[in-house]
Design a protein around this motif. Sequence first.
Motif, PDB file in Angstrom:
ATOM      1  N   SER A   6      24.200  59.129  58.155  1.00 41.49           N
ATOM      2  CA  SER A   6      23.297  57.998  58.332  1.00 41.49           C
ATOM      3  C   SER A   6      22.389  58.206  59.526  1.00 41.49           C
ATOM      4  N   SER A   7      22.948  58.773  60.603  1.00 40.56           N
ATOM      5  CA  SER A   7      22.134  59.042  61.785  1.00 40.56           C
ATOM      6  C   SER A   7      21.073  60.086  61.481  1.00 40.56           C
ATOM      7  N   ALA A  10      18.253  58.505  59.351  1.00 44.83           N
ATOM      8  CA  ALA A  10      17.467  57.507  60.074  1.00 44.83           C
ATOM      9  C   ALA A  10      16.579  58.146  61.124  1.00 44.83           C
ATOM     10  N   ALA A  46      20.032  44.110  70.806  1.00 47.93           N
ATOM     11  CA  ALA A  46      19.289  44.598  69.652  1.00 47.93           C
ATOM     12  C   ALA A  46      17.925  43.944  69.645  1.00 47.93           C
ATOM     13  N   GLU A 103      23.946  42.887  65.470  1.00 43.98           N
ATOM     14  CA  GLU A 103      23.856  44.138  64.728  1.00 43.98           C
ATOM     15  C   GLU A 103      23.760  43.912  63.223  1.00 43.98           C
ATOM     16  N   HIS A 104      23.689  42.639  62.807  1.00 47.34           N
ATOM     17  CA  HIS A 104      23.477  42.290  61.398  1.00 47.34           C
ATOM     18  C   HIS A 104      24.588  42.848  60.506  1.00 47.34           C
ATOM     19  N   ARG A 308      23.246  47.672  53.765  1.00 52.10           N
ATOM     20  CA  ARG A 308      22.202  48.247  54.607  1.00 52.10           C
ATOM     21  C   ARG A 308      21.345  47.102  55.136  1.00 52.10           C
ATOM     22  N   TRP A 309      21.044  47.126  56.446  1.00 47.09           N
ATOM     23  CA  TRP A 309      20.173  46.113  57.020  1.00 47.09           C
ATOM     24  C   TRP A 309      18.726  46.527  56.838  1.00 47.09           C
ATOM     25  N   THR A 424      28.630  47.692  57.219  1.00 46.26           N
ATOM     26  CA  THR A 424      27.168  47.677  57.325  1.00 46.26           C
ATOM     27  C   THR A 424      26.701  48.870  58.152  1.00 46.26           C
ATOM     28  N   ASP A 425      25.591  49.477  57.746  1.00 46.42           N
ATOM     29  CA  ASP A 425      25.144  50.711  58.397  1.00 46.42           C
ATOM     30  C   ASP A 425      24.800  50.526  59.863  1.00 46.42           C
ATOM     31  N   THR A 426      24.387  49.330  60.273  1.00 46.20           N
ATOM     32  CA  THR A 426      23.972  49.100  61.657  1.00 46.20           C
ATOM     33  C   THR A 426      25.131  48.745  62.579  1.00 46.20           C
TER      34      THR A 426
END
Length: 702
Positions: A6-7, A10, A46, A103-104, A308-309, A424-426
């Motif tokens: 994921s990093s 992104a 954030a 961080e949603h 995913r956010w 969640t990814d975030t």
Amino acid sequence: MTLRMSSKAAKCAAIVGLWLAGAGSAGSQDATPTATAAPASVAPAASTPPARPARPAIRRVAPAATAAVAPPTVPALPGVAPLPAPELEAFVDGAVRRAMADEHIAGVTLSVVQNGQVVLKKGYGAASLTRGRPVDPDRTLFRIGSISKTFTWIALQNEIDAGRIRPDAPINVYLPEKLQVRDQGKKTPVRVRDLYTHTPGFEDRTLGQLFERDERRVRPLEVYLRQERPNRVREPGQLPAYSNYGVALVGAALANTGAKPFEDLIAERVIIPAGLTRTTFREPRAWREDLPAPMAPALAADLAEGYRWTPLGLEAQPVEFIGQIAPAGSASSTAADMARYMTLLLNGGTIDGRTVFSPRAAQAFRTASYRPAAGAAGWNAGFQDIPLPGGRRGFGHAGATLWFHSNMVLVPDLGLGIFISVNTDTGQDLPATLPAAIVERFYAPARAVPNFTRLSPDAALAYEGDYLTDRRAYGGLEGFVDRLIGVATVRASAQGGLAITSDGRTRLWVPTDREDVFKAADGADVLVFQRQDGAVARFFAPSGASAYERVGPMFQQGMLGGVAVLAALASIATLAGVFVRSRRDTRQTTSQARASLLQTTQAVLWLAAMACVALFAAGSGDVAGVVFGWPSGWLLTASACAFIATLLSLVTLGMIPIVWRGGRRVDSWTELRKLSFTITALIFIAFAIVLAAWGFLEFWNT
């Protein structure tokens, strides 16, 4: 899994800036100095979102509630005050709620055990927003990623204890011939020990193969291992470089010696004896004859969705299939089962009167079996060695998939185990920081203002530079991307320590009383540099997952960015010259005309390559698109354009003497145009050399 995926996806957006301006980039994900479990803030700031989601519901469970099968009662450790359950719950509630809002995060599940008792077990938010299903710590399964590896290590240690596998034997002894590791010019075979210390010397390739979105593309373990062999880039045992492939080899060896599929073996030897009724390595897919049985429908119905956010809110994602490399990361579990699993690990391998692994194995999981340098983080027979506040040390493992982030930290001298997972990814910061924050809050003295000997400017200069992770692909387009995003930049800080920037964040490190050893200013992590011939050559990531090696000028991002800017300007100037030259300037010999056409074609190709990279970077915010769509058509086109431009640049370079010789003065280029042609040719060839060194021209190697 403890992955960079994921990093990596992104951060691909940084590529355009690096090509055109030579800007600094982010580092590699879990192997970087900023990705360890520092006990700093449990709710990092954030940016303000376009719209904040409603606060998710919290499913409450009594702090002292136990799992479906009660764990044994273990006497409290002398001199260790048990965690106060109400205070712990209040502390965790605050940390989780802040993180979920900032961080949603859609959903969180966690459990805390101590002295054989479940102190806290809770679910927060949603397991499925579309179906309105809350997180239930007893029922909801989360993908636990690389925590799966700890089950594999238990099965391996059992085989070692039984004498059926020897740690110093080559892994090839236990693999079928078609899966055996080839020597690839290396003198030393990869041993079993090298795999559980993550020192096999493999490169790390992940894009386009580690996850699958279409279940029809999931391959049997043995097919994956045969088709996705990584290159051996160094002799085994030299440097740490976290390897999912290496763990999968161990799983294949266990399946081979046990004469049954890995999923069956791990269930029979670890999951069932431990009483983990809602833990499985199987995945929710249709039945296939060539694959192990899928996840039971009753468990699949309770599997949390990944999210995913996005600017429009949380977006549910399809299942990410990892079954092709199951031993490294396909497990799913509940907070209740993980509470029981942590009790097993803290209780020396026994639970409910059953022995799942021996005291000898239990000691191996708590004792460093490998450290790359004195004071550096290492590996405890496959478990991570974790520094904690108050000078304590723990063991455990973190894990990440594309959408799930998890962490399991065990502190034997406190009888304490902490598990947390988000969907969640975030949400990666919460699992990374909460375990250490709990230890700091209840068992560490108040953090004092650091008091350290400041580095002199000359001393700091010895460490400054760009360092590149060794956990990466070493060639081709993925290697090019990894060279961009896998960099950590070390600079002297104003406070007299070091500031290390990676993964888009800067963290401060202060000197200790040991040369080349630094401590995090905001936590318990330790960073160790290593010298060669008296000069600083590398440092070891605090997670133990990789080494960062110092890079020379050719591989510094400033070099790539600077040459890219020159090539872009030269290309634009070349094309502009076609339209703005006066009639006199168009006089030329036949050879000069051909040379001009060649250089104009190169300019078009270089600009086309840069445009394609820009288009790839523009879409790289879609993690799934990058991971599942690799190799990117835009990058392939860019690489092919650059490759052809390089060939033409070589021809043009050879034509420079002919251009300068020219013809009669009235039928030849002016001296200024000859000079411009030569400078442009040299810029193009310099750009080609740099791109070749970075692997960008290898469009066939993805």
